[in-house]
Design a protein around this motif. Structure first.
Motif, mmCIF file in Angstrom:
data_model
loop_
_atom_site.group_PDB
_atom_site.id
_atom_site.type_symbol
_atom_site.label_atom_id
_atom_site.label_comp_id
_atom_site.label_asym_id
_atom_site.label_seq_id
_atom_site.Cartn_x
_atom_site.Cartn_y
_atom_site.Cartn_z
ATOM 1 N N GLY A 153 7.285 39.083 16.932
ATOM 2 C CA GLY A 153 6.402 39.153 15.774
ATOM 3 C C GLY A 153 7.029 39.798 14.554
ATOM 4 O O GLY A 153 6.463 39.736 13.462
ATOM 5 N N GLN A 154 8.202 40.387 14.714
ATOM 6 C CA GLN A 154 8.848 41.060 13.581
ATOM 7 C C GLN A 154 9.532 40.036 12.687
ATOM 8 O O GLN A 154 10.324 39.226 13.139
ATOM 9 N N LYS A 155 9.214 40.092 11.421
ATOM 10 C CA LYS A 155 9.784 39.173 10.431
ATOM 11 C C LYS A 155 10.790 39.918 9.559
ATOM 12 O O LYS A 155 10.740 41.133 9.431
ATOM 13 N N GLY A 165 15.071 35.806 -0.077
ATOM 14 C CA GLY A 165 13.691 36.261 -0.023
ATOM 15 C C GLY A 165 12.792 35.444 0.886
ATOM 16 O O GLY A 165 11.598 35.710 0.961
ATOM 17 N N HIS A 166 13.336 34.449 1.590
ATOM 18 C CA HIS A 166 12.527 33.635 2.491
ATOM 19 C C HIS A 166 12.300 34.377 3.809
ATOM 20 O O HIS A 166 13.234 34.955 4.369
ATOM 21 N N GLU A 167 11.070 34.322 4.286
ATOM 22 C CA GLU A 167 10.729 35.007 5.531
ATOM 23 C C GLU A 167 11.288 34.249 6.731
ATOM 24 O O GLU A 167 11.199 33.024 6.806
ATOM 25 N N LEU A 168 11.858 35.012 7.664
ATOM 26 C CA LEU A 168 12.410 34.451 8.891
ATOM 27 C C LEU A 168 11.863 35.217 10.092
ATOM 28 O O LEU A 168 11.478 36.367 9.970
ATOM 29 N N ASP A 169 11.868 34.569 11.226
ATOM 30 C CA ASP A 169 11.488 35.234 12.470
ATOM 31 C C ASP A 169 12.754 35.854 13.046
ATOM 32 O O ASP A 169 13.495 35.231 13.797
ATOM 33 N N CYS A 170 13.024 37.103 12.660
ATOM 34 C CA CYS A 170 14.277 37.734 13.070
ATOM 35 C C CYS A 170 14.316 38.006 14.570
ATOM 36 O O CYS A 170 15.394 38.059 15.163
ATOM 37 N N PHE A 171 13.166 38.126 15.226
ATOM 38 C CA PHE A 171 13.131 38.266 16.680
ATOM 39 C C PHE A 171 13.734 37.020 17.331
ATOM 40 O O PHE A 171 14.595 37.127 18.208
ATOM 41 N N LYS A 172 13.287 35.856 16.909
ATOM 42 C CA LYS A 172 13.792 34.606 17.496
ATOM 43 C C LYS A 172 15.279 34.415 17.226
ATOM 44 O O LYS A 172 16.021 33.966 18.093
ATOM 45 N N ILE A 173 15.711 34.756 16.037
ATOM 46 C CA ILE A 173 17.122 34.585 15.690
ATOM 47 C C ILE A 173 17.989 35.521 16.526
ATOM 48 O O ILE A 173 18.996 35.093 17.104
ATOM 49 N N ALA A 174 17.611 36.800 16.618
ATOM 50 C CA ALA A 174 18.396 37.756 17.406
ATOM 51 C C ALA A 174 18.437 37.334 18.873
ATOM 52 O O ALA A 174 19.483 37.425 19.536
ATOM 53 N N TRP A 206 9.433 49.572 12.515
ATOM 54 C CA TRP A 206 8.442 48.501 12.545
ATOM 55 C C TRP A 206 7.380 48.804 13.606
ATOM 56 O O TRP A 206 6.188 48.674 13.345
ATOM 57 N N ARG A 207 7.820 49.233 14.801
ATOM 58 C CA ARG A 207 6.865 49.565 15.873
ATOM 59 C C ARG A 207 5.959 50.712 15.460
ATOM 60 O O ARG A 207 4.744 50.672 15.694
ATOM 61 N N VAL A 249 15.308 43.827 6.213
ATOM 62 C CA VAL A 249 14.716 43.970 7.544
ATOM 63 C C VAL A 249 14.356 45.434 7.763
ATOM 64 O O VAL A 249 15.030 46.332 7.264
ATOM 65 N N GLU A 250 13.276 45.623 8.471
ATOM 66 C CA GLU A 250 12.852 46.961 8.848
ATOM 67 C C GLU A 250 13.429 47.234 10.239
ATOM 68 O O GLU A 250 13.390 46.369 11.116
#
Length: 190
Positions: A81-83, A89-98, A180-181, A174-175
């Motif tokens: 859920g972390q973006k 400046g485009h939002e990405l799903d950094c969880f999925k990428i990592a 983030w948690r 990115v946070e």
């Protein structure tokens, strides 16, 4: 093509490019343990256990080897859920990428993990390697995870390199996952 779909494709292409580039020599030396030194010792009552086999990336810092979940020790990758935002400046799903980056590192490879501790919930934590290369160091030095300074300073140089070269998550905004948690918990209580 929508802006979001375009930015996701750019992220996948960038990921492939980063994986193809590899890691600089000093970061690789750190990943193979030549520059880092021993960071893990036996924790009282928890002997080191070797786990080997084919792995599946469950998260950017969590593997499953033959059904045994093992958290990569000393790093923290984005949570579900972390973006994050790319340099445009485009939002990405950094969880999925990592997670995809870690999955690419372990694909069709035997992974060897030395489990050196369990946390209060019983989750196993350890150092995992592919062909002798520390996966935690690779994730941090490529910018797809953060070193967890309170647990270990061993990945600090790799993170400094990734940040200086604006690699991975450092390319945009990115946070850090622990921040983030904490923010998610605060927002739920209000």
């Amino acid at each position: 093509m929508t802006s979001r779909r375009c930015s996701e494709r750019i992220a996948v292409v960038a990921l492939a490019f980063v994986l193809a580039l590899g890691v600089p020599a000093y970061a690789l030396g750190q990943a193979t343990g030549q520059g880092a030194g021993k960071t893990k010792g036996k924790v009282a009552g928890t002997p080191n256990v070797e786990v080997k086999g084919k792995a599946i990336a469950m998260e950017g810092d969590l593997l499953s080897i033959d059904g045994t979940p093992i958290r990569l020790m000393g790093i923290d990758a984005p949570d579900p859920g972390q973006k994050c935002r790319n340099r445009y400046g485009h939002e990405l799903d950094c969880f999925k990428i990592a997670t995809a980056v870690l999955a690419a590192m372990v694909k069709d490879e035997e992974v060897a993990c030395t489990v050196s501790e369990k946390d209060r919930t019983g989750e196993k934590k350890g150092e995992c390697r592919v062909r002798g290369v520390d996966l935690g160091a690779m994730m941090v030095s490529r910018g797809w995870a953060f070193h967890y300074a309170s647990l270990s300073a061993v990945y600090q140089k790799g993170e400094a390199y990734a940040q200086s070269k604006r690699m991975g998550l450092w390319a945009g905004q990115v946070e850090k996952p622990w921040q983030w948690r904490s923010r998610q918990l605060r927002e739920k209580t209000h």
